[in-house]
Structure formats: C-alpha cells, structure tokens
Design a protein around this motif. Sequence first.
Motif, PDB file in Angstrom:
ATOM      1  N   SER A   1     -37.669  -4.422   1.153  1.00 19.48           N
ATOM      2  CA  SER A   1     -38.704  -5.291   1.704  1.00 19.48           C
ATOM      3  C   SER A   1     -38.138  -6.577   2.270  1.00 19.48           C
ATOM      4  N   VAL A   2     -37.189  -7.174   1.559  1.00 18.88           N
ATOM      5  CA  VAL A   2     -36.751  -8.516   1.920  1.00 18.88           C
ATOM      6  C   VAL A   2     -35.658  -8.540   2.984  1.00 18.88           C
ATOM      7  N   THR A   3     -34.824  -7.514   3.050  1.00 15.23           N
ATOM      8  CA  THR A   3     -33.674  -7.547   3.950  1.00 15.23           C
ATOM      9  C   THR A   3     -34.045  -7.826   5.412  1.00 15.23           C
ATOM     10  N   PRO A   4     -35.096  -7.224   5.959  1.00 18.32           N
ATOM     11  CA  PRO A   4     -35.432  -7.523   7.363  1.00 18.32           C
ATOM     12  C   PRO A   4     -35.808  -8.980   7.608  1.00 18.32           C
ATOM     13  N   TRP A   5     -36.201  -9.695   6.575  1.00 19.21           N
ATOM     14  CA  TRP A   5     -36.599 -11.088   6.720  1.00 19.21           C
ATOM     15  C   TRP A   5     -35.436 -12.066   6.554  1.00 19.21           C
ATOM     16  N   LEU A   6     -34.292 -11.594   6.118  1.00 12.94           N
ATOM     17  CA  LEU A   6     -33.185 -12.494   5.818  1.00 12.94           C
ATOM     18  C   LEU A   6     -32.527 -13.038   7.080  1.00 12.94           C
ATOM     19  N   SER A   7     -32.058 -14.274   6.978  1.00 13.21           N
ATOM     20  CA  SER A   7     -31.254 -14.863   8.041  1.00 13.21           C
ATOM     21  C   SER A   7     -29.863 -14.238   8.011  1.00 13.21           C
ATOM     22  N   ALA A   8     -29.050 -14.540   9.023  1.00 15.72           N
ATOM     23  CA  ALA A   8     -27.679 -14.026   9.023  1.00 15.72           C
ATOM     24  C   ALA A   8     -26.943 -14.485   7.774  1.00 15.72           C
ATOM     25  N   PHE A   9     -27.166 -15.749   7.393  1.00 18.35           N
ATOM     26  CA  PHE A   9     -26.538 -16.233   6.159  1.00 18.35           C
ATOM     27  C   PHE A   9     -27.117 -15.526   4.951  1.00 18.35           C
ATOM     28  N   GLY A  10     -28.435 -15.321   4.932  1.00 16.85           N
ATOM     29  CA  GLY A  10     -29.058 -14.639   3.806  1.00 16.85           C
ATOM     30  C   GLY A  10     -28.503 -13.244   3.596  1.00 16.85           C
ATOM     31  N   LYS A  11     -28.234 -12.542   4.699  1.00 15.58           N
ATOM     32  CA  LYS A  11     -27.666 -11.193   4.583  1.00 15.58           C
ATOM     33  C   LYS A  11     -26.245 -11.243   4.037  1.00 15.58           C
ATOM     34  N   ARG A  12     -25.476 -12.263   4.442  1.00 17.82           N
ATOM     35  CA  ARG A  12     -24.125 -12.396   3.890  1.00 17.82           C
ATOM     36  C   ARG A  12     -24.183 -12.744   2.405  1.00 17.82           C
ATOM     37  N   ALA A  13     -25.114 -13.616   2.035  1.00 21.81           N
ATOM     38  CA  ALA A  13     -25.257 -13.984   0.629  1.00 21.81           C
ATOM     39  C   ALA A  13     -25.682 -12.772  -0.200  1.00 21.81           C
ATOM     40  N   GLN A  14     -26.564 -11.962   0.347  1.00 18.02           N
ATOM     41  CA  GLN A  14     -26.986 -10.734  -0.328  1.00 18.02           C
ATOM     42  C   GLN A  14     -25.805  -9.800  -0.522  1.00 18.02           C
ATOM     43  N   ARG A  15     -25.015  -9.600   0.549  1.00 18.75           N
ATOM     44  CA  ARG A  15     -23.871  -8.688   0.496  1.00 18.75           C
ATOM     45  C   ARG A  15     -22.802  -9.185  -0.474  1.00 18.75           C
ATOM     46  N   GLN A  16     -22.550 -10.501  -0.487  1.00 14.73           N
ATOM     47  CA  GLN A  16     -21.528 -11.035  -1.387  1.00 14.73           C
ATOM     48  C   GLN A  16     -21.985 -11.014  -2.849  1.00 14.73           C
ATOM     49  N   THR A  17     -23.295 -10.873  -3.068  1.00 18.27           N
ATOM     50  CA  THR A  17     -23.800 -10.733  -4.430  1.00 18.27           C
ATOM     51  C   THR A  17     -23.702  -9.289  -4.898  1.00 18.27           C
ATOM     52  N   THR A  18     -24.089  -8.367  -4.038  1.00 16.82           N
ATOM     53  CA  THR A  18     -24.097  -6.956  -4.433  1.00 16.82           C
ATOM     54  C   THR A  18     -22.705  -6.327  -4.380  1.00 16.82           C
ATOM     55  N   ASP A  19     -21.882  -6.800  -3.452  1.00 16.16           N
ATOM     56  CA  ASP A  19     -20.538  -6.238  -3.279  1.00 16.16           C
ATOM     57  C   ASP A  19     -19.556  -7.379  -3.033  1.00 16.16           C
ATOM     58  N   PRO A  20     -19.281  -8.185  -4.053  1.00 17.47           N
ATOM     59  CA  PRO A  20     -18.478  -9.394  -3.857  1.00 17.47           C
ATOM     60  C   PRO A  20     -17.050  -9.104  -3.417  1.00 17.47           C
ATOM     61  N   SER A  21     -16.541 -10.008  -2.585  1.00 18.43           N
ATOM     62  CA  SER A  21     -15.148  -9.933  -2.162  1.00 18.43           C
ATOM     63  C   SER A  21     -14.250 -10.324  -3.325  1.00 18.43           C
ATOM     64  N   ARG A  22     -13.001 -10.022  -3.193  1.00 20.56           N
ATOM     65  CA  ARG A  22     -12.046 -10.355  -4.256  1.00 20.56           C
ATOM     66  C   ARG A  22     -11.747 -11.852  -4.301  1.00 20.56           C
ATOM     67  N   THR A  23     -11.948 -12.519  -3.180  1.00 19.94           N
ATOM     68  CA  THR A  23     -11.592 -13.933  -3.104  1.00 19.94           C
ATOM     69  C   THR A  23     -12.725 -14.742  -2.493  1.00 19.94           C
ATOM     70  N   LEU A  24     -12.631 -16.058  -2.684  1.00 16.88           N
ATOM     71  CA  LEU A  24     -13.524 -17.007  -2.037  1.00 16.88           C
ATOM     72  C   LEU A  24     -12.708 -17.738  -0.985  1.00 16.88           C
ATOM     73  N   ASP A  25     -13.137 -17.683   0.260  1.00 11.63           N
ATOM     74  CA  ASP A  25     -12.393 -18.327   1.345  1.00 11.63           C
ATOM     75  C   ASP A  25     -13.349 -19.194   2.153  1.00 11.63           C
ATOM     76  N   LEU A  26     -13.303 -20.503   1.895  1.00 15.14           N
ATOM     77  CA  LEU A  26     -14.165 -21.444   2.598  1.00 15.14           C
ATOM     78  C   LEU A  26     -13.384 -22.271   3.611  1.00 15.14           C
ATOM     79  N   GLY A  27     -12.121 -21.904   3.830  1.00 18.01           N
ATOM     80  CA  GLY A  27     -11.306 -22.629   4.790  1.00 18.01           C
ATOM     81  C   GLY A  27     -10.834 -23.971   4.287  1.00 18.01           C
ATOM     82  N   ALA A  28     -10.884 -24.178   2.954  1.00 17.82           N
ATOM     83  CA  ALA A  28     -10.452 -25.458   2.394  1.00 17.82           C
ATOM     84  C   ALA A  28      -8.950 -25.611   2.528  1.00 17.82           C
ATOM     85  N   THR A  29      -8.519 -26.847   2.778  1.00 14.79           N
ATOM     86  CA  THR A  29      -7.093 -27.137   2.847  1.00 14.79           C
ATOM     87  C   THR A  29      -6.479 -26.931   1.474  1.00 14.79           C
TER      88      THR A  29
END
Length: 477
Positions: A242-270
């Motif tokens: 129900s909710v996936t069609p309503w999600l923003s591009a960021f919301g879909k990424r947040a959903q995907r990283q919750t259900t199938d998290p990556s091995r690392t966190l990469d925010l481009g920090a120095t």
Amino acid sequence: MRVHTLIPSVVLLGSLSLTTACSSGPGAASAPDGAPSVAATPPTTVDPTKIKDLTIVNDSSNDRSCPWATSYPAVPGAEATTAAMKKYVDAYLANYLGTGGSGQASNCGGSADASEVPELNISFAFLVASGDVVGVRLLTQDRTGTGDGLTTRTYWYDGAAHASRTAIGLVTDSSRDAFLAAVKKQLKQRQGIDPNLLAELRATDIDDASFTPDGALKLSFDRGTVGVPAGGRYTVTLDRASVTPWLSAFGKRAQRQTTDPSRTLDLGATSTPTAAVPTETASGTDNTDCAQVKCIALTFDDGPAVTYTATLLKYLAQYKARATFFTVGQNVAAHPELVRAEAKAGHEVGNHSWSHPDLTRLTTAQVKQQLERTSAAITAATGTAPTLFRPPYGAVNAQVKAATSMSPVLWTLDTEDWKYRDATKVADTVIAKATRNDVVLMHDIHPTSVAAVPEILRTLSARGYHFVTVSRLRATL
C-alpha cells in the motif's frame, strides 16, 4: 552534597513500555522501535559500532529537585540531521529549565513531594544506518504535566541530497493527500479517537514514521494528538504494497536500506583518524588494604565518552590509580572498545542504566529492562557481568533494589562537576573536601572534569591516598 551511604549500599526511554491503543489487523497499535513492542514484527536492530567515528552527545544534571538527562547521536556526514536534533534538544531543555527566553518559568525547585518533582529524559534509538540513509528516533519523557509525558520524533538523513528529512519527507508531495486519507481511515476505526482532532490532522503533523523489517511504514501518534488522552498512543501500520507507491525517492531508499541493509554506511564524510584507545593493562590484582592505608574511590558516571574517557584512562595509568566507571548502556553499545579498555586497565565497570531515567518512577519491568540491557552490553564488552549499579540521581528505593541482584552505590562527596564546568573548581573541591574512604562522584562526559583529574591525583597521592575501586574499598573496610 555529601551522602554517607557507602555501607551497606555504598540511577528510559530507549526501552520504555509504552501505553498503546489496542486494535487488530494491519493497523494494530504498537510501541515505537527501541521500546518493547506488541507488534508481531520485531523492530530493526542497528549495531552502532558499525558507524565510524560515531559520537553520543550526552548531558545531565545530578539535582534531585530538577533531574534531567539528554542524549542524541552525532553521525559523521549527517551533520544536518545532527543539527536538527541538537536544536530540538537544546530548545526543549531550555524550556524545561526556564532559560529559553519565552517567559516560561522553570519547572524545577517546586514541590518537595518526590512524586511531583519534574523529570526530563531525552534518549534515542537508531532506526537505520545503512548505505546513504540514517534514521533516528528521539524519545522524550517530560514528567512536568499530566499523562505519560512521552513524545517521539524521527529524524532522517538523505545522503544523496546531503539534507535532513522529516518523517513526512518519506512520502512524495503528490501522494500526501492519498497517504493522509489512508492514515485517517485507519485511525477513524479506533476506540477513543477524537473526530475533531482527526479532522485537523495534516500530513506535516506526522513526526514519527519508520519502516518495519518487511517494508511496512509505521506511524506513531503521541498521547492526545489524535485521540482522548486516556486512549494513550496510537500507531498506524501501512503495509508495504500500500505505502510503496506513495514514497518519495528518499523514502524508497530508506525502505530498502531497512529491509535489505548495506554492509556499510557511506555518507561521503571526510575520513578522520580514529582516536587511539588506551592499551594499559593492569599489573595483577589490587591488594590495597584500606584498613591500613588511606583510600579514596573516584567514580565516573555517564560514559564512556569519546574522547574524554580515553584521556582519563591515560591520566589514571600515570598514577597507577584505579577507579570505578558507572556506564550508561546506550554509550556502552556505541563504544564497547572504551569499556574494554577500562576493564583491561584494572578499573571497575558498573551499571548506570540504559538511558539515565529516575528508576524509582518506573515499573519493576522497566527497571529490570534498564539494568539488564546495560549489564548485557557491559558483559559483551568486557566478558564480566557488573556487580554494582549506581541509580541515576541517586534515586533508589526498595522496588529498585528488589529488581536486581546488583548492589547499589551512591557517593559521599559530590563534586557538582555537572553544574560547574570548571576544571580548577572541580579539582579544588575534591582536594579540599576529600577524607579517608570517600566515594567521589564525577562525570567523564565533561572535558573539564577529566582535566581536573591530574591535579587531584597528584595532590592526594602526595598526601598518602591510594586510589581504589568501590569494591576494593568495601572489601577492606
């Protein structure tokens, strides 16, 4: 303040049991992540040690007439979201203390009745920290009014856009009307919902949203926001389809990283050099006999803290001094390497609860959860379960004592370092007031307190004092 209670008993939000409105079906109520949930799907677990250079920003008072403790995470690369959390915490604390410039009087220094004393506790729980997405829930317990005083907010960071996002930012602008209609439809069926409040609800009023491990979106509403206060909190769960069609591009990424998290966190920090963890090793068991020599027990609350705890360990090693650290569980979970270093250097590690609430105001189950969760984190870090606990604010009663087999520890000399952020004043207080067999209260989350330690060690060592752990002091008196 001197509290002579060394012998025989020489203090929540990440783990609160929350009141919820009950219902069945896909919209059933449940507690926010970081709290015991009545939902069938368990909350997502984030290992904070995987977040490189994570810092937990802590502060607290030790004033029983005005207790407060705040904490939130600072994730490198997600500075915009850290700033948003800081703004909220600083403003809330200023209003609580009456220093916010809004004309609001302080909540402190009122009734002598312990049940009417205010308390503010702001803690956090990670929702996701994966790929280019960070999600954090802040849980605020404010015991200055009626009801449970609990509010929750979720803060999100979008690494692709280098921007902080609110809860409603998970939903695309064009879908907010349909999304809100679905939320209201579920809420309308709940017992205790106020039709007027529900009619006034706007999409931008939704400030707590998170994904379940199977991709559904959970929305939590604080007490009194959509229903009568007696109805408690309400939670709506919108299934993934129900909710996936309503999600923003960021919301879909947040959903995907919750259900199938990556091995690392990469925010481009120095990348910054990781602070070295002390490697001092204790030279055997401490056999100091405090019945024969002058002893004093330095105790440090609320840590571990980067980088202050590591500096403190170096100071203690220079004087072969041993101390007792009463650690906060959410900090232990973030920095177990510092707790291991404490134990390896011959110091004692005690339990100071998971998120620093007044334990006497919790249920027995909540007390157990605060202490047992922290003990588990300490045991995982050091290999040894703690035997001592220090109740936040020194607040302890028969119910708290009965909830644990650990022995409570208070103090006999309060440096008030939480109030006076002045290294010279802290050192002078200890040096002027210290007596044989004192248990000294300090905090290793304050750089000024840590900076005071060399002068304390130097001066009292010259006076013949031996620095021992609380357990050593007890064992030889």
